[in-house]
Scaffold this active site. Structure first.
Site, mmCIF file in Angstrom:
data_model
loop_
_atom_site.group_PDB
_atom_site.id
_atom_site.type_symbol
_atom_site.label_atom_id
_atom_site.label_comp_id
_atom_site.label_asym_id
_atom_site.label_seq_id
_atom_site.Cartn_x
_atom_site.Cartn_y
_atom_site.Cartn_z
ATOM 1 N N HIS A 1 -9.602 1.312 4.386
ATOM 2 C CA HIS A 1 -8.294 1.433 5.012
ATOM 3 C C HIS A 1 -8.665 2.688 6.300
ATOM 4 C CE1 HIS A 1 -4.141 3.149 6.537
ATOM 5 N NE2 HIS A 1 -4.051 1.427 5.481
ATOM 6 N N GLU B 1 -6.189 -4.951 10.194
ATOM 7 C CA GLU B 1 -4.380 -3.617 10.481
ATOM 8 C C GLU B 1 -5.080 -2.942 11.729
ATOM 9 O OE1 GLU B 1 -2.260 -2.727 6.709
ATOM 10 O OE2 GLU B 1 -3.911 -1.207 7.107
ATOM 11 N N SER C 1 3.050 -2.273 10.430
ATOM 12 C CA SER C 1 4.755 -2.034 10.131
ATOM 13 C C SER C 1 5.170 -3.579 10.549
ATOM 14 C CB SER C 1 5.449 -2.217 12.141
ATOM 15 O OG SER C 1 4.909 -0.620 12.009
ATOM 16 N N ASN D 1 0.970 -0.955 -0.155
ATOM 17 C CA ASN D 1 -0.073 0.223 -0.112
ATOM 18 C C ASN D 1 1.102 1.427 0.256
ATOM 19 O OD1 ASN D 1 -1.671 2.140 0.585
ATOM 20 N ND2 ASN D 1 -2.468 1.701 2.322
ATOM 21 N N GLU E 1 -6.872 5.092 8.044
ATOM 22 C CA GLU E 1 -6.327 6.390 6.894
ATOM 23 C C GLU E 1 -8.198 7.248 6.612
ATOM 24 O OE1 GLU E 1 -2.944 5.875 5.123
ATOM 25 O OE2 GLU E 1 -2.161 4.990 7.429
ATOM 26 N N LYS F 1 0.500 4.296 -0.393
ATOM 27 C CA LYS F 1 -0.119 5.523 -0.180
ATOM 28 C C LYS F 1 0.366 6.365 -0.485
ATOM 29 C CE LYS F 1 -0.352 3.595 4.768
ATOM 30 N NZ LYS F 1 -0.898 3.115 6.264
ATOM 31 N N GLY G 1 2.158 2.258 10.999
ATOM 32 C CA GLY G 1 3.741 3.040 10.444
ATOM 33 C C GLY G 1 4.415 3.860 11.779
HETATM 34 P P1 PGA Z 1 2.371 0.385 8.092
HETATM 35 O O1 PGA Z 1 1.024 0.540 7.170
HETATM 36 O O2 PGA Z 1 3.232 -0.804 7.191
HETATM 37 O O3 PGA Z 1 3.905 1.561 7.562
HETATM 38 O O4 PGA Z 1 2.083 0.361 8.922
HETATM 39 C C1 PGA Z 1 0.209 -0.592 6.602
HETATM 40 C C2 PGA Z 1 -0.855 0.091 6.673
HETATM 41 O O5 PGA Z 1 -1.343 1.133 6.434
HETATM 42 O O6 PGA Z 1 -1.788 -0.768 5.093
#
Ligand code: PGA
Length: 248
Positions: free
Chosen positions: A95, A167, A213, A10, A97, A12, A173
């Site tokens: 997601h 997630e 992460s 992903n 976000e 982003k 992140g």
């Molecule tokens: P990350 O993000 O691996 O940077 O923690 C995962 C995601 O948001 O899909």
């Protein structure tokens, strides 16, 4: 039947179109011939060059977002037919976000899931609890509520073909990863819920990813768990590390 693993990046809001092509070319020798499904979910403006750059490889392209109408007066939005015509196979839905910053609620996400299936896109449906919810012991209840709400009206056959990504928001992140036992517990609870709603054949077929992460150091341990069929990778998908995760 064994489920085929699926490792998705992903990206982003990272990578200009030219950087995107460069990244695809850097990753090419690292993910080539991997015995898993590999997907790059990329920003809308990167879709066309990335589809071109992955031609002839084992990599499929996904979108990070789309809108529920096919066309019309929706300034700034991108439709499922546009994505399909450009060569997109997967789309991330729900997601954290988008739920948080763009206020997408479960009723809207349900419409997105239905629209994705009706159009021929495969949803990667995300769910996850906050730190506070985990501390209050409501993680499983919350995940069940999200998934049940997002899957209203979806058939067993559709669920069997989709991907669900667990997630935990506190792990995205942040460098904090769920332990493999924590991740397995929730991924199993998701599979149990699918069995309850759609039967065991569907539950055995649906692929469930962990995200938050995940990196080259912890991927093998997470992926060794019976109900974790892959990963949704943010930060580490922008680096050669992604190749190590694919091969973990
Ligand atoms: P990350 O993000 O691996 O940077 O923690 C995962 C995601 O948001 O899909």
């Amino acid at each position: 039947m064994a489920r085929r693993r699926i490792i998705a990046g992903n990206w982003k809001m990272n990578m200009t179109p030219s950087e995107a092509v460069e990244l695809v070319n850097t990753l090419k020798p690292l993910v080539d011939n991997a015995d898993v499904d590999v997907v790059y979910c990329v920003p809308a403006i990167d879709i066309v060059p990335v589809v071109e750059a992955v031609k002839g490889t084992n990599v499929a392209v996904g979108a990070e977002n789309f809108y529920i109408e096919d066309k019309g007066a929706f300034t700034g939005e991108i439709s499922a037919p546009m994505l399909l015509d450009a060569g997109v196979k997967y789309v991330i839905i729900g997601h954290s976000e988008r739920r948080d910053y763009f206020k997408e609620d479960d009723a809207f996400l349900n419409k997105k899931v239905l629209k994705a299936f009706a159009s021929g896109l495969t949803p990667i449906l995300c769910c996850g609890e906050s730190k506070e919810q985990r501390e209050n012991g409501v993680t499983i209840d919350w995940i069940r509520l999200q998934i049940k709400s997002d899957l209203v009206g979806v058939t067993a056959e559709q669920v069997a073909s989709m991907v669900i990504a667990y997630e935990p928001i506190w792990a995205i992140g942040t460098g904090l990863t769920a332990t493999s036992d924590q991740a397995q517990e929730v991924c199993k609870a998701i599979r149990d819920l699918i069995a309850e709603l759609y039967g065991t054949d569907t539950a055995e077929a649906v692929r469930i990813q962990y995200g938050g992460s995940m990196n080259a150091g912890n991927a093998a341990e997470l992926l060794s768990k019976p109900d974790i069929d892959g990963g949704l990778i943010g930060g580490a998908a922008l680096k050669p590390d992604f190749g190590k995760i694919v091969n973990a």
